[in-house]
Design an enzyme around this catalytic site. Structure first.
Site, short mmCIF file in Angstrom:
data_model
loop_
_atom_site.label_atom_id
_atom_site.label_comp_id
_atom_site.label_asym_id
_atom_site.label_seq_id
_atom_site.Cartn_x
_atom_site.Cartn_y
_atom_site.Cartn_z
N SER A 125 0.78 -1.18 0.00
CA SER A 125 -0.09 -0.11 0.03
C SER A 125 1.02 1.16 0.04
O SER A 125 1.82 0.92 0.40
CB SER A 125 -0.83 -0.04 1.31
OG SER A 125 -1.36 1.39 1.40
N TYR A 165 -2.15 -1.27 10.51
CA TYR A 165 -2.29 -1.48 8.85
C TYR A 165 -0.65 -0.59 8.53
O TYR A 165 -0.13 -1.63 7.53
CB TYR A 165 -3.26 -0.44 8.58
CG TYR A 165 -3.56 -0.76 6.95
CD1 TYR A 165 -4.22 -1.73 6.59
CD2 TYR A 165 -2.82 0.12 6.11
CE1 TYR A 165 -4.53 -2.09 4.95
CE2 TYR A 165 -3.19 0.04 4.51
CZ TYR A 165 -3.98 -0.93 4.16
OH TYR A 165 -4.07 -1.44 2.88
P1 NAD Z 1 -11.36 -6.26 0.24
O1 NAD Z 1 -12.11 -6.18 1.58
O2 NAD Z 1 -12.30 -5.83 -1.21
O3 NAD Z 1 -10.58 -7.66 -0.19
C1 NAD Z 1 -10.03 -8.47 0.80
C2 NAD Z 1 -9.91 -9.65 0.69
O4 NAD Z 1 -9.30 -10.51 1.63
C3 NAD Z 1 -11.34 -10.45 0.34
O5 NAD Z 1 -11.37 -11.54 -0.62
C4 NAD Z 1 -11.45 -11.17 1.77
O6 NAD Z 1 -12.24 -12.17 1.93
C5 NAD Z 1 -10.11 -11.56 2.19
N1 NAD Z 1 -9.65 -11.48 3.46
C6 NAD Z 1 -9.94 -11.00 4.43
N2 NAD Z 1 -9.53 -11.84 5.85
C7 NAD Z 1 -8.95 -12.96 5.24
C8 NAD Z 1 -8.47 -14.18 5.92
N3 NAD Z 1 -8.43 -14.14 7.32
N4 NAD Z 1 -7.95 -15.26 5.31
C9 NAD Z 1 -8.41 -15.14 3.76
N5 NAD Z 1 -8.76 -14.08 3.04
C10 NAD Z 1 -9.19 -13.04 3.90
O7 NAD Z 1 -10.08 -5.16 0.03
P2 NAD Z 1 -9.14 -4.55 -0.98
O8 NAD Z 1 -9.55 -3.07 -0.92
O9 NAD Z 1 -9.54 -5.37 -2.42
O10 NAD Z 1 -7.84 -4.86 -0.45
C11 NAD Z 1 -6.96 -5.61 -0.90
C12 NAD Z 1 -5.46 -5.77 -0.51
O11 NAD Z 1 -4.98 -4.44 -1.23
C13 NAD Z 1 -5.15 -5.58 0.80
O12 NAD Z 1 -4.20 -6.03 1.18
C14 NAD Z 1 -5.38 -4.09 1.23
O13 NAD Z 1 -4.56 -3.42 2.20
C15 NAD Z 1 -4.57 -3.61 -0.11
N6 NAD Z 1 -4.75 -2.29 -0.64
C16 NAD Z 1 -6.27 -1.79 -0.96
C17 NAD Z 1 -6.32 -0.62 -1.16
C18 NAD Z 1 -7.68 0.31 -1.76
O14 NAD Z 1 -7.84 1.39 -1.64
N7 NAD Z 1 -8.69 -0.65 -1.65
C19 NAD Z 1 -5.02 0.52 -1.26
C20 NAD Z 1 -4.04 -0.01 -1.04
C21 NAD Z 1 -3.89 -1.17 -0.69
#
Ligand code: NAD
Length: 267
Positions: free
Chosen positions: A149, A162
């Site tokens: 991130s 985080y």
């Molecule tokens: P999201 O909530 O849409 O998806 C998260 C995924 O992780 C889901 O499939 C969920 O079921 C899974 N998950 C959560 N806990 C779990 C566990 N204990 N075991 C297995 N699976 C688990 O989130 P997202 O926004 O798509 O984020 C995905 C990644 O990208 C994360 O690591 C997040 O930190 C990172 N990220 C997101 C953003 C953003 O703006 N959305 C920005 C930077 C980084």
């Protein structure tokens, strides 16, 4: 010009791919002919429907499977990697994407939220990589891509767990990359700014209501306050970077924390 990434026949695991970024990354890989094991939580019928839809859109020969390993449990993570290898016969690409967030001041931060964020966002990256590397070493080639991130490079208040976990992912990425640099394996971190996942879309509506302002103002003034270009990172942009990294084009890029954040971390 269409780029051919030459990924047909490869096999991947994408953790946390039942939603958002992970789901989009898995879809991008399957469209290139990569077989993928999906992982993540959700309602069983919806997970199966999404898996079948991705299978229908996948390039010929690419399989789309699912394993429900809980990323807080090292034994289940080992099972996920073993499942992928036995079902697909190989493992070329590991995308460590699963992640959660909790926002609170440090002195009020619930212990169990701290532990869960460190387990899912950081320790699962170690456990999955630990089990994937012997297979990649034996194959003489591999790609590990960690979805970190912008918060792996800079901080914001109230996101201590985080930010700590994502900085940890960037450090782990560098150390691991050095270890396997002579073995045809690259290890990189992608550091996105805000991506319009379902989670973020919900926040826009909630904030607009709470503040009594239009959703466009919430996006520009609240959500994207730190993102200079005032635009969300798109799934296709992340997919483009992922495909570059996992293809032969990315062979010299390793140990990198690659920003894709509209200028956020330049400030
Ligand atoms: P999201 O909530 O849409 O998806 C998260 C995924 O992780 C889901 O499939 C969920 O079921 C899974 N998950 C959560 N806990 C779990 C566990 N204990 N075991 C297995 N699976 C688990 O989130 P997202 O926004 O798509 O984020 C995905 C990644 O990208 C994360 O690591 C997040 O930190 C990172 N990220 C997101 C953003 C953003 O703006 N959305 C920005 C930077 C980084």
């Amino acid at each position: 010009m269409a780029v051919d990434y030459h990924l047909e026949g490869q096999a991947a695991v994408v953790t946390g791919s039942t939603s958002g970024i992970g789901q989009a990354m898995a879809a991008a890989l399957t469209a290139q002919g990569v077989s993928v094991v999906l992982n993540g939580f959700g309602e069983a019928a919806r997970i199966e429907a999404d898996r079948a839809a991705m299978q229908a859109r996948a390039a010929a020969g690419a399989k789309v499977l699912y394993h429900g390993a809980d990323m807080t449990r090292p034994a289940e993570i080992a099972e996920l990697i073993a499942f992928a290898t036995s079902e697909l016969g190989r493992l070329d690409i590991l995308v460590n994407n699963a992640g959660i967030q909790h926002v609170a001041p440090v002195d009020e931060f619930p212990d169990e939220k701290w532990a869960a964020i460190l387990a899912i966002n950081l320790s699962s990256v170690f456990h999955a990589t630990k089990h994937a590397l012997p297979i990649m070493k034996a194959q003489g080639r591999g790609r590990v891509v960690n979805i970190a991130s912008a918060h792996g490079l800079v901080a914001s208040p109230f996101k201590s767990a985080y930010v700590a976990a994502k900085h940890g992912v960037v450090g782990f990425t560098k150390s691991c990359a050095l270890e396997v640099a002579r073995q045809g394996i690259t290890v990189n971190a992608i550091c996105p700014g805000y991506v319009k996942t379902p989670l973020v879309e919900m926040q826009i509506g909630d904030q607009a209501k709470a503040r009594g302002i239009a959703p466009e103002r919430v996006v520009e003034e609240v959500i994207l306050a730190a993102q200079p270009n005032k635009a969300f990172v798109e799934y296709d942009q992340l997919a483009g970077l992922l495909l570059y990294l996992v293809s032969d084009l990315g062979a010299s890029t390793t140990g990198a924390a690659l920003s894709i954040d509209g200028g956020w971390t330049a400030a």
